[in-house]
Write a protein that holds these residues in place. Structure first.
Motif, PDB file in Angstrom:
ATOM      1  N   VAL A 105       0.834  -1.215   0.000  1.00  0.00           N
ATOM      2  CA  VAL A 105       0.000   0.000   0.000  1.00  0.00           C
ATOM      3  C   VAL A 105       0.872   1.270   0.000  1.00  0.00           C
ATOM      4  O   VAL A 105       0.548   2.252  -0.685  1.00  0.00           O
ATOM      5  CB  VAL A 105      -1.021  -0.021   1.171  1.00  0.00           C
ATOM      6  N   SER A 123      -6.935   6.774  -1.145  1.00  0.00           N
ATOM      7  CA  SER A 123      -7.300   5.584  -0.386  1.00  0.00           C
ATOM      8  C   SER A 123      -8.365   4.772  -1.142  1.00  0.00           C
ATOM      9  O   SER A 123      -8.267   3.543  -1.261  1.00  0.00           O
ATOM     10  CB  SER A 123      -7.762   6.032   0.995  1.00  0.00           C
ATOM     11  N   ASP A 127      -7.690   0.999  -2.891  1.00  0.00           N
ATOM     12  CA  ASP A 127      -8.496  -0.195  -2.580  1.00  0.00           C
ATOM     13  C   ASP A 127      -9.099  -0.794  -3.854  1.00  0.00           C
ATOM     14  O   ASP A 127      -9.114  -2.013  -4.039  1.00  0.00           O
ATOM     15  CB  ASP A 127      -9.611   0.147  -1.579  1.00  0.00           C
ATOM     16  N   GLU A 128      -9.567   0.097  -4.715  1.00  0.00           N
ATOM     17  CA  GLU A 128     -10.172  -0.349  -5.985  1.00  0.00           C
ATOM     18  C   GLU A 128      -9.128  -1.110  -6.831  1.00  0.00           C
ATOM     19  O   GLU A 128      -9.403  -2.190  -7.360  1.00  0.00           O
ATOM     20  CB  GLU A 128     -10.608   0.928  -6.709  1.00  0.00           C
ATOM     21  N   LEU A 130      -6.260  -2.521  -5.792  1.00  0.00           N
ATOM     22  CA  LEU A 130      -5.805  -3.768  -5.155  1.00  0.00           C
ATOM     23  C   LEU A 130      -6.831  -4.863  -5.403  1.00  0.00           C
ATOM     24  O   LEU A 130      -6.483  -6.023  -5.668  1.00  0.00           O
ATOM     25  CB  LEU A 130      -5.593  -3.556  -3.649  1.00  0.00           C
ATOM     26  N   ASP A 131      -8.101  -4.481  -5.356  1.00  0.00           N
ATOM     27  CA  ASP A 131      -9.157  -5.449  -5.600  1.00  0.00           C
ATOM     28  C   ASP A 131      -9.091  -5.930  -7.063  1.00  0.00           C
ATOM     29  O   ASP A 131      -9.080  -7.136  -7.340  1.00  0.00           O
ATOM     30  CB  ASP A 131     -10.514  -4.775  -5.309  1.00  0.00           C
ATOM     31  N   GLU A 134      -6.307  -8.234  -7.610  1.00  0.00           N
ATOM     32  CA  GLU A 134      -6.333  -9.373  -6.680  1.00  0.00           C
ATOM     33  C   GLU A 134      -5.144  -9.358  -5.722  1.00  0.00           C
ATOM     34  O   GLU A 134      -4.459 -10.357  -5.532  1.00  0.00           O
ATOM     35  CB  GLU A 134      -6.410 -10.692  -7.461  1.00  0.00           C
ATOM     36  N   THR A 136      -5.609  -7.489  -2.615  1.00  0.00           N
ATOM     37  CA  THR A 136      -6.133  -6.911  -1.363  1.00  0.00           C
ATOM     38  C   THR A 136      -5.521  -7.591  -0.142  1.00  0.00           C
ATOM     39  O   THR A 136      -5.128  -6.928   0.819  1.00  0.00           O
ATOM     40  CB  THR A 136      -7.671  -7.023  -1.342  1.00  0.00           C
ATOM     41  N   GLU A 137      -5.396  -8.904  -0.197  1.00  0.00           N
ATOM     42  CA  GLU A 137      -4.844  -9.645   0.959  1.00  0.00           C
ATOM     43  C   GLU A 137      -3.390  -9.269   1.239  1.00  0.00           C
ATOM     44  O   GLU A 137      -2.882  -9.510   2.329  1.00  0.00           O
ATOM     45  CB  GLU A 137      -4.885 -11.147   0.684  1.00  0.00           C
ATOM     46  N   LYS A 138      -2.724  -8.745   0.235  1.00  0.00           N
ATOM     47  CA  LYS A 138      -1.293  -8.421   0.381  1.00  0.00           C
ATOM     48  C   LYS A 138      -1.053  -6.950   0.722  1.00  0.00           C
ATOM     49  O   LYS A 138       0.095  -6.490   0.724  1.00  0.00           O
ATOM     50  CB  LYS A 138      -0.543  -8.750  -0.927  1.00  0.00           C
ATOM     51  N   LYS A 139      -2.146  -6.234   0.979  1.00  0.00           N
ATOM     52  CA  LYS A 139      -2.056  -4.770   1.147  1.00  0.00           C
ATOM     53  C   LYS A 139      -0.901  -4.337   2.070  1.00  0.00           C
ATOM     54  O   LYS A 139      -0.160  -3.413   1.760  1.00  0.00           O
ATOM     55  CB  LYS A 139      -3.390  -4.270   1.708  1.00  0.00           C
TER      56      LYS A 139
END
Ligand code: ADP
Length: 316
Positions: A105, A123, A127-128, A130-131, A134, A136-139
């Motif tokens: 991030v 922000s 998020d958009e 990262l989603d 794929e 998001t889990e690694k943020k």
């Protein structure tokens, strides 16, 4: 009709070596147009001039300023208004130049600051992205914990932070395994669906075939062919190839006999046989043992070989 996002006329780039009289014409009189929301690719081996062509477009290097040569990106000249073009385009360079000291991030936050996004906008956008990629889990993960494929996806996310209308990718899937390459291709197709124009370079013929609407085949700085991958094959290659594995050129007559017209390439030993008629090649293949041949459709690698006598992946 869609508008042209990029218009290049007779682009030339010469690298001059200050310590000697030698100079290299890395891009030599290349012209092309790229339509909005399409994917345009440069296909060619190492040293063909692909990166140089792209660097002139994303304002990393200046073209030779010749009278009859011109580059226009969104109607702007990179030699005159590089900053405006940089705001309209996102760049994915060949090397993953992520900041190893920072998390996923944080790498995106730094870029959002370059482009002047407010904290709140950044922000939401992060998020958009990262989603979409794929990740998001690694943020919060440090960069060193990411696989090669995740790093690449993050670099693409980073290039998209300011909502560019043009995405430029230099060899986007080099060194990645096949599954990751397919994921990235799908993401690029999704971006194109959203109206983003994509420009990429590759030495993988399957990448060019799978995702590009139009390609230029480049070699030694020159454009050698341009068109849709399918049409380039249809207009310049026989449909099928019989790759011989054991039978040598001087033994061919006993297999070819009177089976009709085949083209025998003169580049390899054992040679490849080409024909538009699958059955013609099948009859020849049936005279061989399993494992002595490979019968398949022709591809862009065959076309490059036919045009230049060399392979796309040959070391130069
Ligand atoms: P590709 O991206 O197709 O591999 P490049 O555009 O990187 O090709 O290189 C094209 C040619 O220009 C090559 O001969 C390369 O060695 C040369 N070249 C690239 N960058 C430079 C540079 N900064 N200085 C001098 N020569 C360069």
């Amino acid at each position: 009709m869609r508008m042209n996002v990029i218009s290049v006329k007779k682009a030339v780039k010469t690298y001059r070596n200050e310590n000697s009289a030698a100079s290299i014409r890395a891009v030599d009189n290349v012209s092309f147009d790229v339509e909005e929301a399409s994917c345009f690719g440069f296909l060619g081996p190492n040293g063909a001039g692909k990166s140089t062509m792209m660097k002139m477009i994303y304002c990393r290097i200046e073209r030779d300023l010749l009278l009859n040569s011109d580059i226009s990106i969104f109607g702007l000249d990179p030699a005159k208004t590089p900053l405006k073009i940089k705001y309209l385009s996102g760049v994915v360079p060949q090397e993953d130049n992520l900041d190893e000291e920072l998390s996923v991030v944080q790498n995106l936050q730094i870029y959002s600051k370059f482009f002047g996004l407010t904290k709140k906008d950044a922000s939401g956008r992060i998020d958009e992205l990262l989603d979409f990629m794929e990740l998001t889990e690694k943020k919060k993960s440090p960069i060193r914990n990411l696989s090669g494929g995740m790093r690449r996806r993050l670099v693409i996310a980073r290039a998209l932070i300011h909502n560019p209308r043009l995405l430029i990718l230099d060899e986007p899937t080099t060194g990645l395994d096949p599954q990751v390459r397919h994921t990235i291709w799908q993401k690029l197709r999704d971006l194109k669906e959203k109206g983003i124009t994509i420009l990429l370079s590759t030495h993988y013929m399957d990448e060019a075939f799978q995702i590009c609407d139009n390609i230029i085949i480049m070699d030694k700085g020159k454009k050698i062919l341009e068109g849709t991958p399918k049409n380039l094959l249809k207009d310049n290659m026989e449909k099928y190839v019989l790759e011989l594995i054991k039978v040598k050129r001087n033994e061919l007559h006993q297999f070819i006999g009177d089976t009709g017209k085949v083209r025998v390439d003169d580049l390899r030993e054992p040679p490849n046989l080409f024909s538009d008629n699958f059955d013609t090649l099948r009859i020849i293949a049936d005279k061989l043992e399993d494992g002595e041949y490979y019968l398949r459709r022709s591809n862009l690698e065959d076309l490059f070989m036919k045009l230049t006598g060399r392979s796309l992946n040959e070391l130069q």
